[in-house]
Design a protein around this motif. Structure first.
Motif, mmCIF file in Angstrom:
data_model
loop_
_atom_site.group_PDB
_atom_site.id
_atom_site.type_symbol
_atom_site.label_atom_id
_atom_site.label_comp_id
_atom_site.label_asym_id
_atom_site.label_seq_id
_atom_site.Cartn_x
_atom_site.Cartn_y
_atom_site.Cartn_z
ATOM 1 N N GLU A 94 -17.922 -134.209 -39.999
ATOM 2 C CA GLU A 94 -18.925 -133.429 -39.273
ATOM 3 C C GLU A 94 -18.996 -132.008 -39.809
ATOM 4 O O GLU A 94 -20.095 -131.461 -39.981
ATOM 5 C CB GLU A 94 -18.592 -133.424 -37.785
ATOM 6 N N SER A 95 -17.848 -131.421 -40.073
ATOM 7 C CA SER A 95 -17.824 -130.053 -40.596
ATOM 8 C C SER A 95 -18.541 -129.971 -41.934
ATOM 9 O O SER A 95 -19.348 -129.065 -42.173
ATOM 10 C CB SER A 95 -16.375 -129.583 -40.742
ATOM 11 N N GLN A 96 -18.263 -130.908 -42.821
ATOM 12 C CA GLN A 96 -18.906 -130.897 -44.142
ATOM 13 C C GLN A 96 -20.407 -131.128 -44.018
ATOM 14 O O GLN A 96 -21.202 -130.461 -44.691
ATOM 15 C CB GLN A 96 -18.273 -131.974 -45.019
ATOM 16 N N ARG A 97 -20.811 -132.068 -43.165
ATOM 17 C CA ARG A 97 -22.231 -132.392 -43.050
ATOM 18 C C ARG A 97 -23.013 -131.230 -42.434
ATOM 19 O O ARG A 97 -24.097 -130.870 -42.924
ATOM 20 C CB ARG A 97 -22.404 -133.652 -42.206
ATOM 21 N N LEU A 98 -22.479 -130.618 -41.362
ATOM 22 C CA LEU A 98 -23.182 -129.504 -40.730
ATOM 23 C C LEU A 98 -23.282 -128.314 -41.665
ATOM 24 O O LEU A 98 -24.309 -127.618 -41.692
ATOM 25 C CB LEU A 98 -22.471 -129.107 -39.435
#
Length: 444
Positions: A94-98
């Protein structure tokens, strides 16, 4: 991170700071209600979060994590426990995608399908992290709800862009003034976590503007003040604060597992294997939150709620874990319980709901000094109490409060400038306390 893990790390960090190295690994794990293996695993996880969210020097990275958290507030004005909120309790994917989505929308407005193509076909795309369209739209909805992105007007397909109109509309001096204002408010007001996160964003914006403008001194991004953070673990309780405020706004009940200050444990893991189930020491609770109060004297948050079995009940936020919002109640019932609470705490110095008692105290003026700082402080902090008699060298102050437990530290803080006259029991308790304090200073 899962919600349970977030609770565990909050309690872990609080105990790590408050015990200051008094426990070894085994004692720490027993007090927290986890195994030594979980203790070691949590330390590793916190190291990873700290490394990902903080700019650390090689010397800081080489320090033992526990020592860095325990003693860092002596070296830095920045509250180090804030890194847990910067992690946002997100999974790595999630951190990478956001981060990828925000970087793309910062360049130009994008549609959901354009962002999906970017995630799946970019040069750094990882096949294991490929999202679907539903995931992208869910991310955009979340970012829009928290105010990070904004949907542009127009027909479908909708386009989204970064919502930074405020920063973009300010010149360099105005942006720096805003940064200084937010820094002052974040360090002097509660709640403070959101203020610190906003301050960090403004610092980055100021740094970008000063770097882009060669005529400006890059040192302008510095802050004008440094603050000593007295209640170091206070911000950990803010993880539950906004959930409770939302529940109050929605008139919703909340469910949680509560560890009172008197229990030996402050957390317990959830065991999925029934063979390893054990008494956690925490009690499942369902309550209707009515008010949240902050105690400035001790740096504690309290939730005042209505419990169907016990009526008005007070909970310290530091003992609440696994918090979740439940069903709503009718507005008439919520108003009735709120009025009942307001009546119970009408004469509370803070949150005491005991019987009302009149406190009468004599305050002595500080000689010929002007202004009279004792009188000014009593008028400022004395809440609804009144000065009923005044003499040349002293004045008498009266107030009706629920019990004397909460007002006693305030009276004691005046030292020899305050003499309690009534009630008699409080006067005797104060005499006993001062005798005990005087005994500490007797010659050996």
């Amino acid at each position: 991170m899962a919600r349970e893990s977030f609770d565990k790390e909050i309690q872990f960090l609080r105990m790590l700071v408050l015990t200051s190295g008094a426990y070894n690994r085994q004692q720490f794990a027993e007090r927290l209600g986890i195994s030594v293996h979980t203790f070691d695993k949590t330390i590793r996880r916190l190291k990873e979060i700290a490394a990902a969210t903080q700019q650390q020097t090689s010397e800081e990275q080489s320090k033992e994590f526990a020592d860095a958290v325990r003693y860092s507030y002596y070296d830095s004005a920045d509250p180090r426990l804030l890194f847990l909120f910067r992690a946002k309790s997100l999974k790595d994917s999630e951190s990478q995608r956001l981060a990828l989505l925000l970087a793309a929308m910062h360049e130009k407005p994008q549609t959901a399908l354009e962002l999906l193509d970017l995630c799946c076909s970019g040069p750094t795309a990882d096949a294991a992290l490929f999202p679907d369209e539903k995931t992208i739209r869910s991310d955009l909805k979340y970012l829009e709800e928290v105010g990070v992105v904004k949907r542009e007007p127009g027909a479908r397909p909708y386009r989204y862009r970064i919502q930074n109109d405020l920063v973009r509309g300010l010149n360099d001096d105005e942006l720096l003034d805003l940064l200084h204002f937010v820094d002052v408010m974040a360090n002097t007001q509660v709640p403070s976590v959101q203020g610190y996160l906003l301050r960090d964003q403004l610092k980055r914006s100021v740094r970008r503007q000063t770097e882009a403008n060669a005529d400006e001194d890059s040192a302008a991004a510095g802050l004008s003040f440094l603050y000593k953070y007295h209640y170091y673990s206070r911000i950990l309780d803010e993880a539950h604060l906004f959930t409770l405020l939302a529940a109050i706004r929605n008139r919703s009940k909340v469910t949680f597992v509560y560890f009172s200050p008197k229990t030996e444990q402050s957390y317990a893991s959830k065991n999925t294997n029934p063979l390893f189930e054990r008494d956690s020491g925490g009690k499942p609770q369902t309550a209707l939150p009515i008010k949240v109060i902050y105690d400035h004297q001790y740096g504690r948050w309290y939730m005042l709620a209505n419990n169907s079995r016990e009526g008005i009940r007070k909970y310290r936020l530091e003992g609440m874990t696994q918090l979740a919002e439940g069903e709503s109640v009718p507005e008439e019932l919520f108003v009735e319980k709120r009025q009942e609470l307001e009546q119970r705490i009408k004469h509370s110095w803070l949150i005491d709901t005991g019987g009302a008692v009149k406190v009468r105290a004599r305050f002595f003026n500080p000689g010929d000094q002007s202004p009279n700082f004792v009188r000014e402080r009593v008028l400022l902090q004395g809440q609804w109490g009144e000065i009923v008699e005044e003499e040349a060298d002293s004045f008498i102050y009266e107030i009706i409060v629920n019990g004397t437990t909460e007002i006693r530290p305030w009276l004691r803080s005046f030292g020899s400038s305050c003499e309690v006259l009534a009630p008699r029991q409080l006067r005797e308790e104060m005499i006993a306390e001062w005798k005990e304090i005087a005994a500490y200073y007797e010659s050996v």
